[in-house]
Design a protein around this motif. Structure first.
Motif, mmCIF file in Angstrom:
data_model
loop_
_atom_site.group_PDB
_atom_site.id
_atom_site.type_symbol
_atom_site.label_atom_id
_atom_site.label_comp_id
_atom_site.label_asym_id
_atom_site.label_seq_id
_atom_site.Cartn_x
_atom_site.Cartn_y
_atom_site.Cartn_z
ATOM 1 N N CYS A 234 5.951 9.520 -0.232
ATOM 2 C CA CYS A 234 5.189 8.298 -0.478
ATOM 3 C C CYS A 234 5.571 7.293 0.587
ATOM 4 O O CYS A 234 6.719 6.828 0.622
ATOM 5 N N ALA A 235 4.617 6.975 1.448
ATOM 6 C CA ALA A 235 4.844 6.009 2.512
ATOM 7 C C ALA A 235 4.364 4.637 2.066
ATOM 8 O O ALA A 235 3.219 4.484 1.626
ATOM 9 N N ALA A 236 5.232 3.636 2.191
ATOM 10 C CA ALA A 236 4.909 2.273 1.772
ATOM 11 C C ALA A 236 4.668 1.383 2.976
ATOM 12 O O ALA A 236 5.332 1.529 4.013
ATOM 13 N N ASN B 33 10.425 3.682 5.400
ATOM 14 C CA ASN B 33 9.639 3.124 4.289
ATOM 15 C C ASN B 33 9.038 4.223 3.428
ATOM 16 O O ASN B 33 7.874 4.145 3.005
ATOM 17 N N THR B 34 9.819 5.239 3.148
ATOM 18 C CA THR B 34 9.304 6.408 2.445
ATOM 19 C C THR B 34 10.224 6.798 1.299
ATOM 20 O O THR B 34 11.447 6.755 1.436
ATOM 21 N N VAL B 35 9.607 7.185 0.189
ATOM 22 C CA VAL B 35 10.342 7.730 -0.948
ATOM 23 C C VAL B 35 9.855 9.156 -1.167
ATOM 24 O O VAL B 35 8.687 9.468 -0.926
ATOM 25 N N GLN C 242 0.859 -1.192 0.000
ATOM 26 C CA GLN C 242 0.000 0.000 0.000
ATOM 27 C C GLN C 242 0.885 1.229 0.000
ATOM 28 O O GLN C 242 1.853 1.319 0.771
ATOM 29 N N LEU C 243 0.549 2.183 -0.861
ATOM 30 C CA LEU C 243 1.338 3.400 -1.024
ATOM 31 C C LEU C 243 0.441 4.604 -0.776
ATOM 32 O O LEU C 243 -0.664 4.685 -1.334
ATOM 33 N N ALA D 28 4.666 4.690 -7.254
ATOM 34 C CA ALA D 28 4.482 3.312 -7.687
ATOM 35 C C ALA D 28 5.640 2.447 -7.212
ATOM 36 O O ALA D 28 6.754 2.938 -6.998
ATOM 37 N N ALA D 29 5.344 1.150 -7.083
ATOM 38 C CA ALA D 29 6.363 0.186 -6.664
ATOM 39 C C ALA D 29 6.346 -1.011 -7.599
ATOM 40 O O ALA D 29 5.279 -1.443 -8.056
ATOM 41 N N VAL D 30 7.524 -1.532 -7.857
ATOM 42 C CA VAL D 30 7.651 -2.702 -8.725
ATOM 43 C C VAL D 30 7.322 -3.960 -7.934
ATOM 44 O O VAL D 30 7.743 -4.115 -6.790
#
Length: 117
Positions: free
Chosen positions: A22-24, A76-78, A3-4, A96-98
């Motif tokens: 963006c918190a993952a 856990n953040t970009v 979840q992002l 987005a995440a791969v």
């Protein structure tokens, strides 16, 4: 399932700056290839920047020298630091995440960035 959640969008004048976050939720975030994309009204979604787990980065030509992508694995953040913003940067920005398939399969809900001239 990753979840992002994006944050940090808003309205800014041309030449200004914004930082998107963006918190993952995924505990394997630190090794994930993450990216930012954007979609302007009436246009297709386009790649903005990405960062690999080891820190290697890649940028679209239109944002090179103005945008910087970074990550904090402990949080856990970009991030996407956007400087010298232009009206043409106006769009909804998506994190987005791969996935294990090697594709950007996980997406956030998006955050609006509006740059006034």
């Amino acid at each position: 399932q990753v979840q992002l959640v994006e944050s940090g969008g808003g309205l800014v004048q041309a030449g200004g700056s914004l930082r998107l976050s963006c918190a993952a939720s995924d505990r394997t975030f630190s090794t994930s290839h993450m990216g930012w994309f954007r979609q302007a009204p009436g246009k297709e979604r386009e790649f903005v920047a990405s960062i690999w787990g080891g820190g290697y980065t890649n940028y679209a030509d239109s944002v090179k020298g103005r945008f910087t992508i970074s990550r904090n694995n402990a949080k856990n953040t970009v991030y996407l630091q956007m400087n010298n913003l232009k009206p043409e940067d106006t769009a909804v920005y998506y994190c987005a995440a791969v996935s294990g398939r090697g594709q950007f399969d996980y997406w956030g809900q998006g955050t609006q960035v509006t740059v006034s001239s």
